[in-house]
Design an enzyme around this catalytic site. Structure first.
Site, PDB file in Angstrom:
ATOM      1  N   HIS A 230       0.812  -1.222   0.000  1.00 52.59           N
ATOM      2  CA  HIS A 230       0.000   0.000   0.000  1.00 52.59           C
ATOM      3  C   HIS A 230       0.840   1.264   0.000  1.00 52.59           C
ATOM      4  O   HIS A 230       0.631   2.138  -0.847  1.00 52.59           O
ATOM      5  CB  HIS A 230      -1.081   0.027   1.078  1.00 52.59           C
ATOM      6  N   TYR A 234       1.592   5.104  -2.497  1.00 54.51           N
ATOM      7  CA  TYR A 234       1.854   6.499  -2.104  1.00 54.51           C
ATOM      8  C   TYR A 234       3.264   6.916  -2.496  1.00 54.51           C
ATOM      9  O   TYR A 234       3.526   8.108  -2.701  1.00 54.51           O
ATOM     10  CB  TYR A 234       1.589   6.702  -0.610  1.00 54.51           C
ATOM     11  N   HIS A 381      -9.288   0.499 -11.319  1.00 54.80           N
ATOM     12  CA  HIS A 381      -8.925   1.463 -10.267  1.00 54.80           C
ATOM     13  C   HIS A 381      -7.452   1.848 -10.375  1.00 54.80           C
ATOM     14  O   HIS A 381      -7.095   3.020 -10.381  1.00 54.80           O
ATOM     15  CB  HIS A 381      -9.232   0.856  -8.889  1.00 54.80           C
ATOM     16  N   PHE A 382      -6.583   0.829 -10.520  1.00 55.80           N
ATOM     17  CA  PHE A 382      -5.179   1.246 -10.477  1.00 55.80           C
ATOM     18  C   PHE A 382      -4.696   1.832 -11.796  1.00 55.80           C
ATOM     19  O   PHE A 382      -3.714   2.549 -11.829  1.00 55.80           O
ATOM     20  CB  PHE A 382      -4.250   0.194  -9.870  1.00 55.80           C
ATOM     21  N   HIS A 383      -5.444   1.595 -12.872  1.00 57.09           N
ATOM     22  CA  HIS A 383      -5.021   2.294 -14.090  1.00 57.09           C
ATOM     23  C   HIS A 383      -5.375   3.783 -14.039  1.00 57.09           C
ATOM     24  O   HIS A 383      -4.673   4.596 -14.638  1.00 57.09           O
ATOM     25  CB  HIS A 383      -5.604   1.619 -15.338  1.00 57.09           C
ATOM     26  N   ARG A 446      -9.902 -10.468 -12.613  1.00 53.42           N
ATOM     27  CA  ARG A 446      -8.676  -9.825 -13.121  1.00 53.42           C
ATOM     28  C   ARG A 446      -7.658 -10.927 -13.409  1.00 53.42           C
ATOM     29  O   ARG A 446      -7.850 -12.082 -13.038  1.00 53.42           O
ATOM     30  CB  ARG A 446      -8.128  -8.819 -12.107  1.00 53.42           C
ATOM     31  N   ARG A 447      -6.582 -10.589 -14.070  1.00 56.89           N
ATOM     32  CA  ARG A 447      -5.436 -11.478 -14.293  1.00 56.89           C
ATOM     33  C   ARG A 447      -5.836 -12.817 -14.896  1.00 56.89           C
ATOM     34  O   ARG A 447      -5.492 -13.874 -14.386  1.00 56.89           O
ATOM     35  CB  ARG A 447      -4.727 -11.733 -12.965  1.00 56.89           C
TER      36      ARG A 447
HETATM   37 FE1  HAS Z   1      -5.865   1.993  -4.337  1.00 58.40          FE
HETATM   38  C1  HAS Z   1      -6.065  -1.422  -4.791  1.00 58.40           C
HETATM   39  C2  HAS Z   1      -8.022   1.824  -1.702  1.00 58.40           C
HETATM   40  C3  HAS Z   1      -5.470   5.400  -3.757  1.00 58.40           C
HETATM   41  C4  HAS Z   1      -3.189   2.058  -6.521  1.00 58.40           C
HETATM   42  N1  HAS Z   1      -4.834   0.594  -5.452  1.00 58.40           N
HETATM   43  C5  HAS Z   1      -5.087  -0.759  -5.493  1.00 58.40           C
HETATM   44  C6  HAS Z   1      -4.133  -1.384  -6.367  1.00 58.40           C
HETATM   45  C7  HAS Z   1      -3.299  -0.400  -6.823  1.00 58.40           C
HETATM   46  C8  HAS Z   1      -3.758   0.836  -6.248  1.00 58.40           C
HETATM   47  C9  HAS Z   1      -2.101  -0.581  -7.728  1.00 58.40           C
HETATM   48  O1  HAS Z   1      -9.205  -0.353   0.078  1.00 58.40           O
HETATM   49  C10 HAS Z   1      -4.129  -2.866  -6.759  1.00 58.40           C
HETATM   50  C11 HAS Z   1      -3.129  -3.675  -6.021  1.00 58.40           C
HETATM   51  C12 HAS Z   1      -3.195  -5.094  -6.519  1.00 58.40           C
HETATM   52  O2  HAS Z   1      -2.538  -5.407  -7.523  1.00 58.40           O
HETATM   53  O3  HAS Z   1      -3.932  -5.891  -5.939  1.00 58.40           O
HETATM   54  N2  HAS Z   1      -6.649   3.353  -3.027  1.00 58.40           N
HETATM   55  C13 HAS Z   1      -7.520   3.080  -2.036  1.00 58.40           C
HETATM   56  C14 HAS Z   1      -7.875   4.304  -1.317  1.00 58.40           C
HETATM   57  C15 HAS Z   1      -7.164   5.320  -1.911  1.00 58.40           C
HETATM   58  C16 HAS Z   1      -6.380   4.710  -2.962  1.00 58.40           C
HETATM   59  C17 HAS Z   1      -8.821   4.451  -0.175  1.00 58.40           C
HETATM   60  N3  HAS Z   1      -4.603   3.445  -5.024  1.00 58.40           N
HETATM   61  C18 HAS Z   1      -4.606   4.774  -4.648  1.00 58.40           C
HETATM   62  C19 HAS Z   1      -3.544   5.462  -5.324  1.00 58.40           C
HETATM   63  C20 HAS Z   1      -2.895   4.518  -6.104  1.00 58.40           C
HETATM   64  C21 HAS Z   1      -3.580   3.269  -5.895  1.00 58.40           C
HETATM   65  C22 HAS Z   1      -3.231   6.923  -5.151  1.00 58.40           C
HETATM   66  C23 HAS Z   1      -1.720   4.644  -7.006  1.00 58.40           C
HETATM   67  C24 HAS Z   1      -1.062   5.745  -7.225  1.00 58.40           C
HETATM   68  N4  HAS Z   1      -6.866   0.504  -3.447  1.00 58.40           N
HETATM   69  C25 HAS Z   1      -7.665   0.632  -2.359  1.00 58.40           C
HETATM   70  C26 HAS Z   1      -8.136  -0.703  -1.930  1.00 58.40           C
HETATM   71  C27 HAS Z   1      -7.572  -1.623  -2.805  1.00 58.40           C
HETATM   72  C28 HAS Z   1      -6.784  -0.845  -3.748  1.00 58.40           C
HETATM   73  C29 HAS Z   1      -8.997  -1.051  -0.810  1.00 58.40           C
HETATM   74  C30 HAS Z   1      -7.717  -3.163  -2.747  1.00 58.40           C
HETATM   75  C31 HAS Z   1      -8.775  -3.622  -3.664  1.00 58.40           C
HETATM   76  C32 HAS Z   1      -8.819  -5.136  -3.688  1.00 58.40           C
HETATM   77  O4  HAS Z   1      -9.787  -5.692  -3.163  1.00 58.40           O
HETATM   78  O5  HAS Z   1      -7.900  -5.792  -4.214  1.00 58.40           O
HETATM   79  C33 HAS Z   1      -7.186   6.781  -1.467  1.00 58.40           C
HETATM   80  O6  HAS Z   1      -5.932   7.166  -1.013  1.00 58.40           O
HETATM   81  C34 HAS Z   1      -7.695   7.698  -2.500  1.00 58.40           C
HETATM   82  C35 HAS Z   1      -7.835   9.135  -1.987  1.00 58.40           C
HETATM   83  C36 HAS Z   1      -8.020  10.086  -3.112  1.00 58.40           C
HETATM   84  C37 HAS Z   1      -9.002  10.988  -3.224  1.00 58.40           C
HETATM   85  C38 HAS Z   1      -9.069  11.860  -4.460  1.00 58.40           C
HETATM   86  C39 HAS Z   1      -8.663  13.318  -4.199  1.00 58.40           C
HETATM   87  C40 HAS Z   1      -8.643  14.065  -5.492  1.00 58.40           C
HETATM   88  C41 HAS Z   1      -7.641  14.885  -5.888  1.00 58.40           C
HETATM   89  C42 HAS Z   1      -7.731  15.531  -7.248  1.00 58.40           C
HETATM   90  C43 HAS Z   1      -8.263  16.938  -7.150  1.00 58.40           C
HETATM   91  C44 HAS Z   1      -8.534  17.491  -8.494  1.00 58.40           C
HETATM   92  C45 HAS Z   1      -8.282  18.780  -8.848  1.00 58.40           C
HETATM   93  C46 HAS Z   1      -8.609  19.156 -10.217  1.00 58.40           C
HETATM   94  C47 HAS Z   1      -7.675  19.762  -7.942  1.00 58.40           C
HETATM   95  C48 HAS Z   1     -10.043  11.160  -2.201  1.00 58.40           C
HETATM   96  C49 HAS Z   1      -6.452  15.180  -5.051  1.00 58.40           C
HETATM   97  C50 HAS Z   1      -9.314  20.466 -10.285  1.00 58.40           C
HETATM   98  C51 HAS Z   1     -10.537  20.271 -11.049  1.00 58.40           C
HETATM   99  C52 HAS Z   1     -11.259  21.296 -11.576  1.00 58.40           C
HETATM  100  C53 HAS Z   1     -12.512  20.945 -12.264  1.00 58.40           C
HETATM  101  C54 HAS Z   1     -10.871  22.726 -11.496  1.00 58.40           C
END
Ligand code: HAS
Length: 555
Positions: A230, A234, A381-383, A446-447
């Site tokens: 995890h 980050y 999700h991860f893409h 998947r996979r």
């Molecule tokens: Fe995830 C699985 C939960 C973030 C990558 N994640 C994965 C896997 C990868 C991955 C690679 O709870 C698969 C691993 C595998 O091979 O099995 N993930 C989360 C949660 C977050 C999260 C709660 N993941 C990421 C990030 C990744 C990433 C970042 C890569 C860089 N993830 C999971 C969970 C799994 C999981 C389970 C397991 C699933 C399973 O069952 O296998 C959080 O940290 C996300 C928080 C983010 C936000 C978004 C904030 C938005 C922002 C953009 C603002 C936009 C602006 C644009 C300013 C709340 C900061 C302005 C727009 C205008 C219109 C002006």
């Protein structure tokens, strides 16, 4: 006065020795990306039933190559190269001799490790996918290579720490540059997160793959893997956030919203991204629900710094747009530099991160995880997290970093082609990941290699969507070709000049609490959180170990 200062500091050029080091990492990063993207396109076509692989290559082999090359090699090399360049840039343009020495030793160690692991993947002796989950077993050289990759990245990290310590000595009582501070937080996270991975590889997987022990404790190996897995995500995200917090404000002609808020976000990422690994193991037996619940609660806390980042970026965009004459509720929006790829690429990354983060929160809740776990939803999700939010930001950075390091300039023509590349990537990723999310909700695993499950009607109904996925993958490959083309042009053929290394500044003097830079305090809090979240379950997994598993080779 302030403006003058900004312009002066933004003319700092990374010197030749430091530029050479950063470039070495960045070249390997993009070389891996080109092979990894090809593997990605092939597997998308296979999965869609469009092509069949020749008999000498297997689906799980290219899936492993794709995951390892893009998820582990491209990211780690790019991040190390980028962080070294920023450390040099905020240190008057140069890295210290110690930092350079550690940097090069780290580079060669990583390179040897990468080649060893790649060799075994090419020989089809390590088709264990990028998570190398036991009881799938690769040849020992794959694990030894992976361990060297990690050790090399530690050495590089020590180089950055040496540079930071030297800066602090020369600037007693001063707050460190925001870039350097964030880089050190990232290095600290990586060091802590990779330690259990090293333990898993050294004490479990290598002896087992050598045949010195007959079985492996599977649940323990997976727990150690996700202790690392995890924070790994980050480790990918934090350098992208450095681009957003530090570089994007300068590119758009604005200011960093708040120095203190930016540092607090990084401290929170360091503290809360590690003790959350069980959210990847919610469906696994052998871990009690209470521990899973604690990890889920901490997972929801680690969402906070991302929400702070969203707020901060919005604030920077709006204040900059308004300062440039934007009026009304949304008038500021059109004053952002939409045709500048250095801004456009990370901005599209931010947009992707909104649904990506929402999907993460869905994954983290136990009941919904039961629906999506091990389906292709997770791949979707991860893409859009690492493959879009992070990758697009890295591309945006590379477009100014490569010419900066090679003493060339990002020309208007290259900028135009780069914009097209970003559009291709975004459209391809949107199409592919939407299909993946949709298919995941239908229960598609998947996979998995192409299969119609013996003409099962439901499985046949998935195939058109799998073709859509393959089409998206094709666009991504075209985009990767354009990317490499533009980067080669920028590195070798673009006109000579001084491309700016954009480092934003805050609006006037801002108060930043000194405690944010007291690393022993934060590392102690982190240790307490880790003990709280992991000590008991790991002890349980050792004391009440299930029967171990012999190695399996399923391909
Ligand atoms: Fe995830 C699985 C939960 C973030 C990558 N994640 C994965 C896997 C990868 C991955 C690679 O709870 C698969 C691993 C595998 O091979 O099995 N993930 C989360 C949660 C977050 C999260 C709660 N993941 C990421 C990030 C990744 C990433 C970042 C890569 C860089 N993830 C999971 C969970 C799994 C999981 C389970 C397991 C699933 C399973 O069952 O296998 C959080 O940290 C996300 C928080 C983010 C936000 C978004 C904030 C938005 C922002 C953009 C603002 C936009 C602006 C644009 C300013 C709340 C900061 C302005 C727009 C205008 C219109 C002006």
């Amino acid at each position: 006065m302030l403006r003058l200062k900004t312009e002066q500091t933004n003319h700092v050029q990374v010197d030749k020795p430091s530029a050479r080091l950063s470039l070495a990492f960045i070249i390997v990063a993009f070389a891996s990306l080109s092979v990894g993207a090809l593997a990605g396109m092939l597997q998308g076509m296979v999965r869609g039933g469009v092509i069949h692989l020749p008999s000498w290559i297997n689906y799980y082999q290219i899936l492993t190559a794709h995951g390892v090359l893009l998820g582990l090699v491209f990211t780690t090399y790019f991040i190390v190269g980028f962080l070294f360049s920023g450390m040099a840039r905020t240190n008057g343009g140069s890295l210290t001799k110690t930092a350079l020495r550690f940097g090069w030793t780290g580079f060669y160690t990583m390179l040897i490790g990468t080649l060893m692991a790649a060799f075994e993947i090419i020989r089809n002796n390590a088709s264990v996918l990028y998570t190398f989950y036991a009881p799938l077993k690769a040849e020992p050289a794959f694990y030894i290579g992976s361990a060297l990759l990690v050790v090399g990245s530690w050495l590089a990290g020590y180089g950055m720490i040496a540079n930071y310590v030297a800066w602090k000595k020369n600037h007693k009582g001063q707050r460190s540059p925001l870039f350097a501070y964030m880089a050190i937080a990232t290095v600290a996270l990586w060091q802590v997160a990779t330690t259990p991975l090293a333990i898993e590889v050294l004490f479990q997987l290598i002896p087992w793959s050598m045949g010195w022990v007959p079985t492996v404790n599977v649940i323990l190996s997976r727990t150690l893997f996700w202790f690392f897995g995890h924070p790994l995500v980050y480790f990918w995200l934090m350098p992208a956030y450095i681009g957003w917090y530090v570089c994007v404000p300068r590119i758009i002609g604005g200011k960093i919203f708040s120095d203190a808020l930016s540092r607090v976000a990084f401290v929170l990422l360091l503290l809360f991204s590690i003790p959350v690994g069980f959210h990847h193991q919610l469906m696994e037996p052998g871990i009690s629900p209470a521990w899973k619940m604690i990890h889920v609660a901490l997972t929801l806390i680690v969402v906070l710094p991302s929400l702070m980042t969203a707020f901060s970026m919005f604030a920077t965009f709006e204040t900059t747009g308004r300062a440039k004459g934007g009026r009304g509720l949304y008038g500021w929006f059109k004053h952002l530099p939409w045709t500048d790829v250095r801004f456009f690429a990370p901005f599209i990354g931010m947009l992707f991160f909104i649904p990506a983060g929402t999907g993460g929160i869905i994954n983290a809740s136990n009941q919904l995880n039961a629906v999506v776990h091990n389906t292709i939803w997770v791949t979707g999700h991860f893409h859009i997290t690492v493959g879009a939010a992070v990758a697009l930001t890295f591309y945006g950075i590379a477009y100014w970093l490569v010419p900066h390091l090679t003493g060339r300039t990002l020309t208007k023509k290259a900028n135009r082609v780069a914009m097209v590349q970003i559009v291709f990537w975004s459209v391809g990723m949107f199409i592919m990941s939407t299909a993946m999310h949709y298919l995941g909700l239908q229960g598609v695993p998947r996979r998995t290699d192409y299969t119609d499950y013996m003409n099962n009607a439901e499985a046949l109904s998935w195939i058109p969507w799998q073709r859509v996925m393959g089409f998206g993958g094709g666009l991504l490959f075209v985009s990767a070709v354009l990317l490499i083309g533009v980067l080669i042009y920028l590195g070798k053929f673009a006109p000579k000049g001084n491309e700016e290394y954009p480092i934003g500044e805050t609006d006037g003097e801002q108060y930043t609490p000194a405690i944010l830079e007291r690393w022993p305090v934060w590392l102690s809090v982190l240790a307490v959180l880790i003990i709280l979240a992991y000590a008991m379950p790991i002890m349980e997994q050792i004391q009440h170990a299930p029967p171990g598993s012999p190695p399996l080779r399923t391909w």
